[in-house]
Design an enzyme around this catalytic site. Structure first.
Site, mmCIF file in Angstrom:
data_model
loop_
_atom_site.group_PDB
_atom_site.id
_atom_site.type_symbol
_atom_site.label_atom_id
_atom_site.label_comp_id
_atom_site.label_asym_id
_atom_site.label_seq_id
_atom_site.Cartn_x
_atom_site.Cartn_y
_atom_site.Cartn_z
ATOM 1 N N GLU A 189 -1.582 -0.606 -9.149
ATOM 2 C CA GLU A 189 -3.033 -0.593 -8.995
ATOM 3 C C GLU A 189 -3.535 0.796 -8.599
ATOM 4 O OE1 GLU A 189 -6.409 -3.002 -6.377
ATOM 5 O OE2 GLU A 189 -4.309 -3.604 -6.274
ATOM 6 N N ASP A 200 -9.133 -0.134 -10.119
ATOM 7 C CA ASP A 200 -9.896 -0.696 -9.007
ATOM 8 C C ASP A 200 -11.057 0.242 -8.699
ATOM 9 O OD1 ASP A 200 -10.940 -1.777 -6.723
ATOM 10 O OD2 ASP A 200 -9.124 -1.628 -5.524
ATOM 11 N N LYS A 209 0.841 -1.182 0.000
ATOM 12 C CA LYS A 209 0.000 0.000 0.000
ATOM 13 C C LYS A 209 0.883 1.242 0.000
ATOM 14 C CE LYS A 209 -4.115 -1.933 0.281
ATOM 15 N NZ LYS A 209 -5.163 -1.714 -0.728
ATOM 16 N N ASP A 222 -0.137 -0.577 -4.754
ATOM 17 C CA ASP A 222 -1.547 -0.183 -4.715
ATOM 18 C C ASP A 222 -1.634 1.183 -4.056
ATOM 19 O OD1 ASP A 222 -4.242 0.089 -4.656
ATOM 20 O OD2 ASP A 222 -4.648 -1.579 -3.307
ATOM 21 N N LYS A 236 -13.991 -6.779 -7.482
ATOM 22 C CA LYS A 236 -14.309 -6.933 -6.065
ATOM 23 C C LYS A 236 -15.820 -7.063 -5.933
ATOM 24 C CE LYS A 236 -10.318 -4.440 -4.188
ATOM 25 N NZ LYS A 236 -9.851 -3.213 -3.485
#
Length: 442
Positions: A296, A325, A241, A268, A349
C-alpha cells in the site's frame, strides 16, 4: 414537483466531488425486485479519448451495477434538522501509533450529533490524523460548527439536496474529514428515521466483515509480541506499517513470520519509500520467501511515475498488487490511475473524500476493473462502524482494514456492532446502532 423534476433539480445542483448522488453521468434505474432500492450505473466524463475507450471496454464487459437503498431517501425523504452539535472526541491509545509520516499518542477527533424534527438522532465522527488529514482538531471543530449552524438554519430539504449543500460548504480534500463526519450524522439520522440499519441501506450484501489488524512501526521484538497476540485472537491478516528504515522493516517482517507463521501480511509504507527502495523491499522479501498480499502506497502521493514503476514490477515479477491510498483523494486521481494503469487497488477512506465522494469513487473504480480496499484513519467505533456498515452492505471490498478501535484503550461508543476477534457483526438496530454519551463529551 414530480420525481423526474426533482431528479433534474438534483442533477443541476451537483458538482464533480459528489456526482454519485445526482450527476448527469449517473443513471438511475429501479430494481424490480425491491421497490426501495436503486441501481446506479455510471458513465464517466470523457477526460480523453484514451480514457473513454478504457471505460467503454470495462463497462460493457465486466462492470455490474450495484443496488442501493437510497432512491426513496434521496428523492423523497425530507430532512428537517432540529439540533446539530459538535464536540471534541478525545480517546487515549493503548500504545503510540507510529507510521512513516507521523506519530499519534491519542485520538483527537470531532464527534457530530444531528437530531431531526421527528426525534431521530444520527452520529458522525471526523477523524484527525496529522500529516494525513488536511484538518487538525481545531480547524475541524470550527468547520463542523459552521456546518451545524448551516443545518439548523437550512430549510427542510430532500436528503439528496441536503447532501449536495453539505458538499458545497465543505468542499474538496481540504475539508473532506469534516464533510465525512457531517454526512455520516445526517445519513445515520435518516436511516434511524426509517428504522433501517446502515448495512441494509447500502445494499444488504452481508451483515459481517473480517478485518486485518495493524502493527505500527515498532521494534522487531514488539512486532513479534503483537503478532503472537493477534494470532491467538484469530487475526489472519496483519498490516505492517513500514517506510522509515528499510533494513528494520525486513527484520520486523521476519520476526512476525516466526511469531505468526500462517499470517498473510500487507505492507503499508504511507509514502515512506522512494521507488527504488520499494522495489528493493520486494526483492529482499522474495529472497526470504515472504510475499505480501498487498503493498500500500509505497511512494509519495505525487510520485505518479514512481507509483506506476513499483506497481508494474510488483505485479509482473512478484505477483503483488499495489494500492493507492494517499495518491487517491479525488475522482480526478481515479481518472489518472486508470489511464496510466498505475495500481491494481484503490483504498477508500471516508475521511479522504467524504461518504458521497467515496460512493462515487467506488462505483467508478469498479467499472474500471480495479479492486477495492476500505480503511480509515485512527477512529472510534463511530466512524469505523459507519465504514464497516458500508463495506458489509456493498460487499465489494477485497481488503478490509477497519481495525483502529481495537487500538484504543477506551471505547466511548455504546452498543453498535459486535466484535469477535477479526469479525464485526452488524445487527438490525436502526442506523449505525451505536451512540455516545453526549453530555460526557462536554
Amino acid at each position: 414537483m414530480d420525481s423526474s423534476g426533482l431528479k433534474l433539480q438534483l442533477q443541476m445542483k451537483s458538482s464533480l466531488s459528489h456526482s454519485f448522488l445526482c450527476s448527469p453521468d449517473t443513471l438511475f434505474t429501479n430494481n424490480s425486485k425491491n421497490s426501495n432500492s436503486i441501481t446506479f450505473t455510471n458513465r464517466f466524463t470523457k477526460k480523453s479519448t484514451h480514457f473513454s475507450t478504457i471505460m467503454a471496454s470495462y463497462t460493457t464487459s465486466t462492470a455490474k451495477p450495484i443496488a442501493y437503498g437510497f432512491k426513496t431517501l434521496l428523492e423523497t425523504f425530507t430532512v428537517d434538522v432540529h439540533r446539530a452539535e459538535n464536540r471534541p472526541l478525545n480517546v487515549p491509545l493503548i500504545a503510540p501509533f507510529t507510521i512513516a509520516s507521523s506519530k499519534l499518542d491519542k485520538v483527537e477527533n470531532v464527534a457530530i450529533r444531528v437530531e431531526l424534527s421527528n426525534g431521530a438522532v444520527g452520529w458522525g465522527e471526523t477523524p484527525i490524523l496529522p500529516f494525513v488529514t488536511a484538518e487538525d482538531q481545531h480547524t475541524a471543530m470550527v468547520k463542523a460548527s459552521e456546518a451545524c449552524e448551516f443545518l439548523l438554519k437550512c430549510p427542510a430539504l430532500t436528503l439528496g439536496s441536503m447532501l449536495t449543500e453539505i458538499g458545497d460548504i465543505l468542499p474538496g480534500h481540504q475539508f473532506a474529514s469534516v464533510r465525512a463526519g457531517v454526512e455520516m450524522a445526517v445519513i445515520d439520522a435518516v436511516a434511524s428515521s426509517i428504522r433501517v440499519p446502515l448495512w441494509r441501506l447500502f445494499g444488504g450484501a452481508s451483515n459481517t466483515i473480517t478485518t486485518d489488524i495493524t502493527i505500527p512501526i515498532v521494534s522487531s521484538a514488539e512486532a513479534a509480541e503483537l503478532a503472537s497476540k493477534y494470532y491467538k485472537q484469530g487475526f489472519k491478516t496483519l498490516k505492517l506499517k513500514v517506510g522509515k528504515n528499510l533494513n528494520a522493516d525486513i527484520e520486523v517482517l521476519q520476526a512476525i513470520r516466526v511469531a505468526h507463521p500462517e499470517c498473510q501480511f500487507i505492507l503499508d509504507a504511507n509514502e515512506g519509500y522512494n521507488s527504488n527502495e520499494a522495489v528493493e523491499v520486494l526483492e529482499k522479501l522474495h529472497e526470504l520467501g515472504l510475499t505480501p498480499v498487498l503493498f500500500e502506497q509505497p511512494v509519495h502521493r505525487d510520485d505518479w511515475d514512481g507509483l506506476g514503476y513499483v506497481s508494474s514490477i510488483a505485479r509482473e515479477k512478484y505477483g503483488v498488487s499495489v494500492a493507492a491510498d494517499e495518491s487517491c483523494r479525488s475522482l480526478v486521481d481515479v481518472y489518472r490511475i486508470v489511464e496510466g494503469n498505475l495500481v491494481d487497488v484503490i483504498n477508500i477512506k471516508l475521511a479522504k473524500v467524504g461518504v458521497i465522494g467515496a460512493l462515487d469513487i467506488i462505483e467508478k473504480a469498479r467499472a474500471a476493473g480495479l479492486d477495492l480496499m476500505i480503511g480509515g484513519m485512527v477512529e472510534t467505533r463511530l466512524a469505523m462502524g459507519f465504514a464497516g456498515h458500508l463495506a458489509a452492505g456493498l460487499g465489494c471490498f477485497k481488503f478490509i482494514d477497519l481495525d483502529t478501535p481495537l487500538l484504543l484503550s477506551e471505547d466511548p461508543v455504546l452498543e453498535g456492532y459486535q466484535v469477535s476477534g477479526a469479525t464485526y457483526t452488524f445487527t438490525n438496530a436502526r442506523g449505525h446502532g451505536g451512540f455516545l454519551h453526549w453530555d460526557n463529551l462536554a
